[in-house]
Design a protein around this motif. Sequence first.
Motif, short mmCIF file in Angstrom:
data_model
loop_
_atom_site.label_atom_id
_atom_site.label_comp_id
_atom_site.label_asym_id
_atom_site.label_seq_id
_atom_site.Cartn_x
_atom_site.Cartn_y
_atom_site.Cartn_z
N ASP A 44 20.74 -14.36 5.92
CA ASP A 44 21.62 -15.45 6.81
C ASP A 44 22.61 -16.06 5.83
O ASP A 44 22.01 -17.07 5.12
N ALA A 45 23.80 -15.72 5.92
CA ALA A 45 24.81 -16.41 4.98
C ALA A 45 25.70 -17.33 5.54
O ALA A 45 26.67 -17.89 5.22
N THR A 46 25.39 -17.96 7.08
CA THR A 46 26.06 -18.65 7.73
C THR A 46 25.23 -20.02 8.02
O THR A 46 26.11 -21.02 8.26
N THR A 47 24.21 -20.15 8.17
CA THR A 47 23.68 -21.16 8.69
C THR A 47 22.20 -21.70 7.61
O THR A 47 22.44 -22.92 7.30
N ASN A 48 21.35 -20.97 7.42
CA ASN A 48 20.32 -21.13 6.63
C ASN A 48 20.38 -20.67 5.15
O ASN A 48 19.42 -21.23 4.13
N TYR A 49 21.07 -19.82 4.90
CA TYR A 49 21.27 -19.35 3.34
C TYR A 49 20.06 -18.80 3.10
O TYR A 49 19.58 -19.12 1.84
N ARG A 50 19.38 -18.01 3.69
CA ARG A 50 17.96 -17.57 3.37
C ARG A 50 17.81 -16.05 3.78
O ARG A 50 18.39 -15.49 4.37
N PHE A 51 16.70 -15.50 2.82
CA PHE A 51 16.74 -14.09 3.05
C PHE A 51 15.32 -14.16 3.98
O PHE A 51 14.16 -14.69 3.41
N GLN A 52 15.22 -13.33 4.98
CA GLN A 52 14.13 -13.03 5.93
C GLN A 52 13.75 -11.83 6.12
O GLN A 52 14.24 -11.54 7.42
N PRO A 53 13.21 -10.88 5.62
CA PRO A 53 13.09 -9.61 5.76
C PRO A 53 12.10 -9.38 7.04
O PRO A 53 11.12 -10.27 7.19
N LEU A 54 12.23 -8.36 7.72
CA LEU A 54 11.41 -7.92 8.92
C LEU A 54 10.22 -7.08 8.39
O LEU A 54 9.64 -6.40 9.16
N VAL A 55 10.22 -6.60 7.23
CA VAL A 55 9.28 -5.87 6.57
C VAL A 55 8.33 -6.34 5.70
O VAL A 55 8.96 -7.05 4.69
N ALA A 56 7.17 -6.39 6.00
CA ALA A 56 6.06 -7.05 5.11
C ALA A 56 5.95 -6.10 3.65
O ALA A 56 6.17 -5.04 3.68
N GLY A 57 6.34 -6.95 2.67
CA GLY A 57 5.90 -6.37 1.36
C GLY A 57 6.14 -7.47 0.24
O GLY A 57 6.18 -8.60 0.16
N TYR A 58 6.11 -6.68 -1.00
CA TYR A 58 6.69 -7.53 -2.19
C TYR A 58 8.02 -7.27 -2.58
O TYR A 58 8.56 -6.07 -2.59
N TYR A 59 8.74 -8.53 -2.84
CA TYR A 59 10.09 -8.32 -3.23
C TYR A 59 10.48 -9.13 -4.51
O TYR A 59 9.83 -10.10 -4.77
N TRP A 60 11.42 -8.25 -5.20
CA TRP A 60 12.00 -8.96 -6.30
C TRP A 60 13.07 -9.73 -5.90
O TRP A 60 14.02 -9.26 -5.43
N ILE A 61 12.85 -11.10 -6.36
CA ILE A 61 14.03 -12.08 -5.79
C ILE A 61 14.73 -12.58 -7.09
O ILE A 61 13.77 -13.01 -7.92
N LYS A 62 16.10 -12.79 -7.05
CA LYS A 62 16.60 -13.62 -8.36
C LYS A 62 17.50 -14.44 -7.61
O LYS A 62 18.34 -14.21 -6.87
N ALA A 63 17.52 -15.49 -8.51
CA ALA A 63 18.59 -16.86 -8.04
C ALA A 63 19.22 -17.09 -9.44
O ALA A 63 18.23 -17.33 -10.39
N GLN A 64 20.49 -17.27 -9.37
CA GLN A 64 21.19 -17.91 -10.70
C GLN A 64 22.41 -18.64 -10.21
O GLN A 64 23.08 -18.56 -9.30
#
Length: 147
Positions: A44-64
Amino acid sequence: PIFPTGVGGTPAFSASSGALTLSNSTWTKIPFNGKSFDTTGAFDATTNYRFQPLVAGYYWIKAQYFIGTSAGRIACSIYKNSGDVCQTLVLGSNTNGGISVVTQGIISLNGTTDYVEAYAYQESGGSVAINTNAGLTLFSGFMVRAA
């Protein structure tokens, strides 16, 4: 299986940030509003600025982000469901006009209600703007393995 079937591909995203000034000693969500790509529409790049995938799993996430300050502590955090799960803390540096703060980790997301967001923090003694160059301030991630 390593990747889920029938979901339109493996979730992955990358986004850059718009203008943001960080107040002294205050955690602030970074408004990543410039999508580079989003393979499944989970960012969501317009309201919450978050990643919310609809597939359960393990995700590599990076913020900088890059901040032009030479004083105080500077931190970058990845929040899962409003709680800090991954954080990097550094001291300000003026060697190259500021410092880049990067945090990353593998995070389990349930595919329904779990989401991740990026937060910034600085203690320079005043307000400081982050650099909005897409190569210096970004938020990205991808599925490593289905749950």
